[in-house]
Write a protein that holds these residues in place. Structure first.
Motif, short mmCIF file in Angstrom:
data_model
loop_
_atom_site.label_atom_id
_atom_site.label_comp_id
_atom_site.label_asym_id
_atom_site.label_seq_id
_atom_site.Cartn_x
_atom_site.Cartn_y
_atom_site.Cartn_z
N ALA A 28 0.84 -1.21 0.00
CA ALA A 28 0.00 0.00 0.00
C ALA A 28 0.87 1.25 0.00
O ALA A 28 0.57 2.23 -0.70
N GLN B 228 -4.44 -7.91 -0.68
CA GLN B 228 -5.52 -7.04 -0.20
C GLN B 228 -5.23 -5.58 -0.54
O GLN B 228 -6.12 -4.84 -0.98
N ASP B 229 -3.97 -5.17 -0.35
CA ASP B 229 -3.58 -3.80 -0.69
C ASP B 229 -3.75 -3.54 -2.18
O ASP B 229 -4.20 -2.46 -2.59
N LYS C 265 -5.79 -5.05 -4.33
CA LYS C 265 -7.21 -5.00 -4.70
C LYS C 265 -7.83 -3.64 -4.38
O LYS C 265 -8.69 -3.15 -5.12
N LYS C 266 -7.41 -3.04 -3.27
CA LYS C 266 -7.93 -1.72 -2.88
C LYS C 266 -7.51 -0.64 -3.87
O LYS C 266 -8.16 0.40 -3.96
N ALA C 267 -6.41 -0.88 -4.58
CA ALA C 267 -5.88 0.13 -5.51
C ALA C 267 -6.42 -0.03 -6.92
O ALA C 267 -6.10 0.77 -7.81
N LYS D 108 -12.01 1.45 -10.47
CA LYS D 108 -13.37 0.95 -10.60
C LYS D 108 -13.73 0.64 -12.06
O LYS D 108 -14.70 -0.08 -12.34
N ASP E 116 -13.71 -11.77 -1.27
CA ASP E 116 -14.04 -10.46 -0.70
C ASP E 116 -15.54 -10.24 -0.83
O ASP E 116 -16.25 -11.01 -1.48
N LYS F 53 -11.06 -9.37 -8.98
CA LYS F 53 -10.19 -8.21 -9.16
C LYS F 53 -8.74 -8.63 -9.40
O LYS F 53 -7.90 -7.80 -9.76
#
Length: 412
Positions: free
Chosen positions: A72, A93-94, A96-98, A101, A124, A130
């Motif tokens: 991240a 996880q980091d 996927k958050k980035a 959309k 998730d 993703k």
């Protein structure tokens, strides 16, 4: 009007034009390079990076991110790449958050992957895909077959079998169990995998939660991470999650079946011990297995961590390497999808020696096929304790050093 130039002025003008031409060409080349979509690697073994670059080709630019810091942080401080390739766990996880959309990977794209890999890919709340699984490694026990025969054993089905074999091998040949204990991440992964095998997945998850709580507490209080205190909380008494795993390694150490220098051994040293036939068994990753000389590793047979827990409740420690398109770049998404084609999976398995994620594609040998089968026959694999936590490299080293002291001196 016609202007005559002397020879010297002509040479000056020609030189200036040449300089401008070079500058212009350099600018064009620079822009061309910059236009290449960037693919970043985070905490990926060198051999796997080479195999992926060879397959992806020169249509992309490549960068290796600093794995001593959280992904991240790397994605926030650097220019975001078009795609990042990372192992499962906290880094995934980091990543996927980035993800933008706008990125749409489609549905049904993982229909040919093994069920345990599919579950891991959509684990998730959104249920959207993703990230695309590409390859998987595995934490294994490599057993020297000649020593197994000398000890009168045919197969190892339990930790008791492994211990009795190691005792017999040590008495007959002086060979011992070894692993690269100087590698903090590997030691944490071994303790996590042993915990899953001995105490169950819930104990593993409890260990992850305790470490995260300890780190959050230190961060909020602006205090330094205390490896000794955290190790005690994780393995200091019978009701702590890693206690049984630490106690078992302590028993091996006291009985002399674990190399006394284990916690100063690097992987290269372990391979030298294997070449000298000084080891009866080695705990290692499939990545490390592939780095050993064929003449050496061919004397060993790989097994998974044994357990009394039924297969349908197991979750092996087998980090999966994922391709995560972060930007809605058509070229990158196409390349990511290509990585999970049968042809690409077979090629990557050949060049890296790792296990493919597709259920039906050829593998180069028994090791990669076994690793795929072991994961397919159980639940979604664990990334490994070192990858499922948020600790930095220095914090992991402090924690691993404290565990090493507990194992050596029995300071529970």
């Amino acid at each position: 009007m016609h202007i005559k130039l002397n020879k010297h002025k002509k040479l000056v003008i020609i030189s200036i034009c040449a300089v401008f031409s070079i500058i212009l060409l350099s600018s064009i080349l620079t822009v061309s390079v910059q236009k290449k979509p960037s693919i970043a690697f985070y905490n990926i073994p060198e051999q796997t990076v080479s195999g992926l670059q060879e397959l992806l080709g020169d249509s992309f630019s490549y960068v290796t991110l600093n794995s001593s810091r959280p992904l991240a942080w790397e994605l926030e401080k650097r220019a975001k790449p078009a795609m990042v390739i990372t192992p499962s766990g906290k880094a995934l996880q980091d990543a996927k958050k980035a993800v933008s959309k706008k990125v749409q990977l489609g549905t049904g794209i993982l229909k040919d992957a093994t069920s345990s890999i599919r579950e891991l890919s959509i684990a998730d709340k959104s249920k959207e895909i993703k990230a695309l699984p590409v390859l998987s490694s595995h934490l294994e026990i490599a057993v020297q077959t000649q020593e197994l025969k000398k000890a009168g054993k045919k197969i190892i089905n339990s930790w008791y079998d492994l211990e009795q074999f190691a005792i017999a091998a040590n008495e007959k040949s002086g060979t011992k169990i070894a692993f690269a204990g100087k590698d903090s991440a590997l030691l944490l992964d071994i303790l996590g995998a042993m915990t899953e095998a001995i105490s169950g997945k819930q104990s593993y998850e409890n260990a992850v939660q305790l470490i995260e709580i300890a780190e959050d507490k230190n961060h909020n209080n602006k205090a330094e991470f205390n490896g000794e205190e955290t190790a005690k909380a994780l393995a200091g008494s019978p009701d702590t999650p890693l206690y049984e795993a630490v106690r078992m390694l302590n028993r091996w150490y006291k009985e002399g079946i674990l190399f006394p220098e284990t916690f100063s051994l690097e992987q290269k040293t372990v391979q030298a011990l294997m070449e000298n036939k000084s080891t009866c068994a080695v705990i290692m990753t499939l990545d490390a297995h592939r780095q050993a000389a064929h003449t050496t590793i061919s004397r060993y047979s790989s097994i998974y961590f044994p357990s009394n827990i039924p297969a349908y409740s197991r979750a092996f420690t087998a980090p999966v390497y994922f391709a995560v398109p972060l930007k809605n770049n058509r070229q990158v998404i196409k390349a990511a999808l290509q990585l999970i084609s049968v042809q690409s999976q077979e090629a990557l398995s050949r060049t890296t020696g790792l296990a493919p994620v597709l259920a039906r594609c050829r593998t180069p040998d028994k090791q990669s096929d076994d690793a795929r089968y072991w994961v397919a026959a159980t639940n979604s694999p664990l990334a490994g304790l070192s990858r499922d936590i948020s600790l930095s490299e220095s914090q992991q080293a402090a924690l691993a050093d404290s565990f090493a002291a507990m194992i050596r001196f029995g300071t529970f």
